[in-house]
Design a protein around this motif. Structure first.
Motif, PDB file in Angstrom:
ATOM      1  N   GLN A 204       6.667  -6.941  -4.782  1.00 23.19           N
ATOM      2  CA  GLN A 204       6.962  -6.253  -3.523  1.00 23.19           C
ATOM      3  C   GLN A 204       6.457  -4.810  -3.632  1.00 23.19           C
ATOM      4  O   GLN A 204       6.822  -4.100  -4.568  1.00 23.19           O
ATOM      5  N   ILE A 205       5.635  -4.419  -2.675  1.00 23.15           N
ATOM      6  CA  ILE A 205       5.070  -3.074  -2.670  1.00 23.15           C
ATOM      7  C   ILE A 205       5.513  -2.370  -1.395  1.00 23.15           C
ATOM      8  O   ILE A 205       5.228  -2.826  -0.289  1.00 23.15           O
ATOM      9  N   GLY A 206       6.225  -1.257  -1.549  1.00 24.08           N
ATOM     10  CA  GLY A 206       6.743  -0.534  -0.406  1.00 24.08           C
ATOM     11  C   GLY A 206       5.679   0.266   0.317  1.00 24.08           C
ATOM     12  O   GLY A 206       4.508   0.321  -0.086  1.00 24.08           O
ATOM     13  N   ALA A 207       6.095   0.907   1.379  1.00 24.95           N
ATOM     14  CA  ALA A 207       5.162   1.642   2.234  1.00 24.95           C
ATOM     15  C   ALA A 207       4.574   2.856   1.522  1.00 24.95           C
ATOM     16  O   ALA A 207       5.183   3.451   0.635  1.00 24.95           O
ATOM     17  N   ASN A 208       3.339   3.201   1.927  1.00 26.80           N
ATOM     18  CA  ASN A 208       2.691   4.448   1.537  1.00 26.80           C
ATOM     19  C   ASN A 208       2.450   4.573   0.021  1.00 26.80           C
ATOM     20  O   ASN A 208       2.554   5.657  -0.542  1.00 26.80           O
ATOM     21  N   CYS A 209       2.086   3.464  -0.612  1.00 27.46           N
ATOM     22  CA  CYS A 209       1.765   3.493  -2.033  1.00 27.46           C
ATOM     23  C   CYS A 209       0.245   3.529  -2.224  1.00 27.46           C
ATOM     24  O   CYS A 209      -0.498   2.966  -1.425  1.00 27.46           O
ATOM     25  N   VAL A 210      -0.190   4.180  -3.301  1.00 26.29           N
ATOM     26  CA  VAL A 210      -1.591   4.185  -3.691  1.00 26.29           C
ATOM     27  C   VAL A 210      -1.669   3.611  -5.103  1.00 26.29           C
ATOM     28  O   VAL A 210      -1.013   4.125  -6.014  1.00 26.29           O
ATOM     29  N   ILE A 211      -2.464   2.558  -5.284  1.00 23.80           N
ATOM     30  CA  ILE A 211      -2.571   1.890  -6.584  1.00 23.80           C
ATOM     31  C   ILE A 211      -4.045   1.760  -6.931  1.00 23.80           C
ATOM     32  O   ILE A 211      -4.824   1.207  -6.154  1.00 23.80           O
ATOM     33  N   ARG A 212      -4.410   2.256  -8.116  1.00 26.27           N
ATOM     34  CA  ARG A 212      -5.817   2.273  -8.524  1.00 26.27           C
ATOM     35  C   ARG A 212      -5.953   1.801  -9.963  1.00 26.27           C
ATOM     36  O   ARG A 212      -5.238   2.274 -10.850  1.00 26.27           O
ATOM     37  N   ASN A 213      -6.865   0.861 -10.177  1.00 26.98           N
ATOM     38  CA  ASN A 213      -7.179   0.366 -11.524  1.00 26.98           C
ATOM     39  C   ASN A 213      -5.901   0.060 -12.305  1.00 26.98           C
ATOM     40  O   ASN A 213      -5.598   0.694 -13.324  1.00 26.98           O
ATOM     41  N   ALA A 214      -5.167  -0.917 -11.824  1.00 22.95           N
ATOM     42  CA  ALA A 214      -3.878  -1.232 -12.426  1.00 22.95           C
ATOM     43  C   ALA A 214      -3.618  -2.733 -12.402  1.00 22.95           C
ATOM     44  O   ALA A 214      -4.149  -3.461 -11.565  1.00 22.95           O
ATOM     45  N   THR A 215      -2.765  -3.168 -13.328  1.00 23.03           N
ATOM     46  CA  THR A 215      -2.296  -4.552 -13.374  1.00 23.03           C
ATOM     47  C   THR A 215      -0.790  -4.545 -13.195  1.00 23.03           C
ATOM     48  O   THR A 215      -0.061  -3.901 -13.965  1.00 23.03           O
TER      49      THR A 215
END
Length: 464
Positions: free
Chosen positions: A294-305
């Motif tokens: 579950q990913i909440g609002a306004n997240c930034v995810i880069r080069n991740a597992t």
């Protein structure tokens, strides 16, 4: 059959109203030209030639860095005297056999299957044009066919077209494939006798007809493949169409998006089963998301597992950069948390609000729930890291590592001055500043003695 690819990327892009070369403006986080080169990389071409002009050095440097392993070469068009003149600059480096595929650097979303189909339509002996029917063909060259509608006779540029020709909705997309030897011959015969005084690549159609070479047409799967960018408005519109297609692909795989219109993938996103993503999330680089995340609002995810069952609360920023970042299964991250490059979190880790983790590993069940910093640290299992505590990992010149064993309790507002080791089961009293190792299983306190001064008065403000 050998294949040469020529990509036109010399235009200034006056309507972009920017100092940057047009082809370096970004779609989905990458320069438009990068998209085209990436797509054609899978076509097994013997050479890829990029024609540069405006901002040539910047374009060439950027592409060389991004595609150092490809057979990429550059020629310059100076001055810019039309599309035909652009391709003429590539003639000296083109072979005398095979097929040449010509693409545009500002048409970033063409698919490899479409480009491959066009090359196959050329077959090494025909001129193949990529065409499409548009409800509003303004600005595009019109495809003029014979009375039967089967044979392509010419391409007429919009500014040179008659009213009757402007009513034609089939347009040339700027993409063609041709026998290389004949293409070089036709390019040598181009003239600039037209309204713009330019050398049009489209004039090769009439030259092919005169030589008895068949002119055929192929169409893309979707018009988004051939939409070019000439202004910030067109760039934004194409970005949104591309992102909507990305969202549709993920939803077809079972990903649940709160609003596909507020979702951005600027790289590669792979999701497991039963993934929920709230609004305004941005995924950059290479991101892998496990089942039931579950990913909440306004997240930034880069080069991740992200492991299975992870909950990422709103406003979390995970940036693995070149080192990557990993979140173990069942972990809870955020809100307002920041994971930086090298953050490696084990299963069931809790990282709370305003906690930053950089180049650190955290074992199973470790917790840092409030206002803390863990940099260059190795943290064991079941550690409770108190609010306001930090690892002081930088001495002004070098970084040093902090090692925290299993089952350690670190109180609030502690400073662990690296290099330092905290043994298994140790407890660090709140407010302590440690410059030496803390023994396992013991309470370590390092803070000034509390003193109360009777009769002390606060200074008064001097009145002037």
């Amino acid at each position: 059959m050998s294949l040469s690819i020529v990509i036109m990327a010399a235009g200034k892009g006056t309507r972009m109203k920017s100092a940057h070369p047009k082809v370096l403006h970004k779609i989905a986080g990458r320069p438009m030209l990068s998209h085209v080169i990436s797509t054609t990389a899978g076509l097994s071409a013997q050479q890829q030639i990029v024609i540069t002009g405006h901002g040539a050095e910047q374009v060439e440097t950027t592409m060389r860095q991004a595609f150092s392993s490809l057979p990429l070469s550059f020629v310059r068009q100076e001055p810019q005297l039309g599309t035909g003149h652009a391709v003429q600059q590539a003639v000296p480096v083109l072979p005398n056999e095979g097929t040449t595929l010509i693409l545009n650097g500002d048409t970033p979303l063409i698919e490899a299957a479409t480009a491959r189909a066009l090359v196959e339509a050329s077959g090494g002996d025909k001129l193949a044009l990529l065409t499409i029917h548009l409800p509003d063909p303004t600005g595009y060259g019109r495809i003029v066919r014979d009375a039967s509608g089967q044979k392509v006779l010419a391409i007429v540029e919009h500014k040179d077209a008659t009213e009757a020709q402007r009513a034609i909705t089939e347009v040339y997309t700027g993409v063609m494939a041709a026998p290389t030897a004949q293409l070089k011959h036709w390019l040598s015969k181009l003239t600039n006798q037209n309204a713009q005084g330019e050398y049009y690549l489209t004039d090769v159609v009439s030259l092919a007809q005169a030589d008895g070479v068949a002119v055929v047409a192929a169409q893309p799967r979707d018009e988004v493949e051939v939409l070019g960018v000439n202004s910030p408005l067109q760039l934004a519109e194409l970005e949104r169409r591309h992102q909507r297609a990305q969202a549709a692909r993920l939803m077809e795989q079972g990903v649940r998006l709160a609003d596909p219109a507020r979702f951005d993938v600027r790289g590669t996103l792979q999701c497991g089963q039963d993934v929920d993503i709230d609004v305004n999330c941005v995924f950059e680089g290479t991101v892998t998301v496990g089942d039931r995340v579950q990913i909440g609002a306004n997240c930034v995810i880069r080069n991740a597992t992200i492991g299975a069952g992870v909950v990422i609360q709103p406003f979390t920023h995970i940036d693995g950069d070149t080192l990557g970042a990993t979140v173990g299964e069942g972990s809870i991250i955020g809100p307002f948390a920041r994971l930086r490059p090298g953050a490696q979190l084990g299963p069931e880790v809790h990282i709370g609000n305003f906690v930053e983790v950089k180049n650190s590993t955290l074992g199973r069940g470790a917790k840092a729930n409030h206002l803390a910093y863990l940099g260059d640290a190795t943290v064991g299992e079941r550690v409770n890291y108190g609010a306001g505590s930090i690892t002081a990992n930088y001495d002004g010149a070098n970084k040093h590592r902090t090692v925290i064993g299993n089952d350690v309790q670190v109180g609030s507002n502690c400073v662990l001055v690296a290099p330092i080791t905290v043994g298994d089961g140790a407890t660090i009293g709140g407010g302590s500043t440690l410059g030496k190792d803390a023994p396992a299983g013991q309470l370590t306190v390092a803070r000034a003695k509390q003193v109360s001064l009777a009769g002390w008065q606060r200074p008064e403000k001097i009145k002037r």
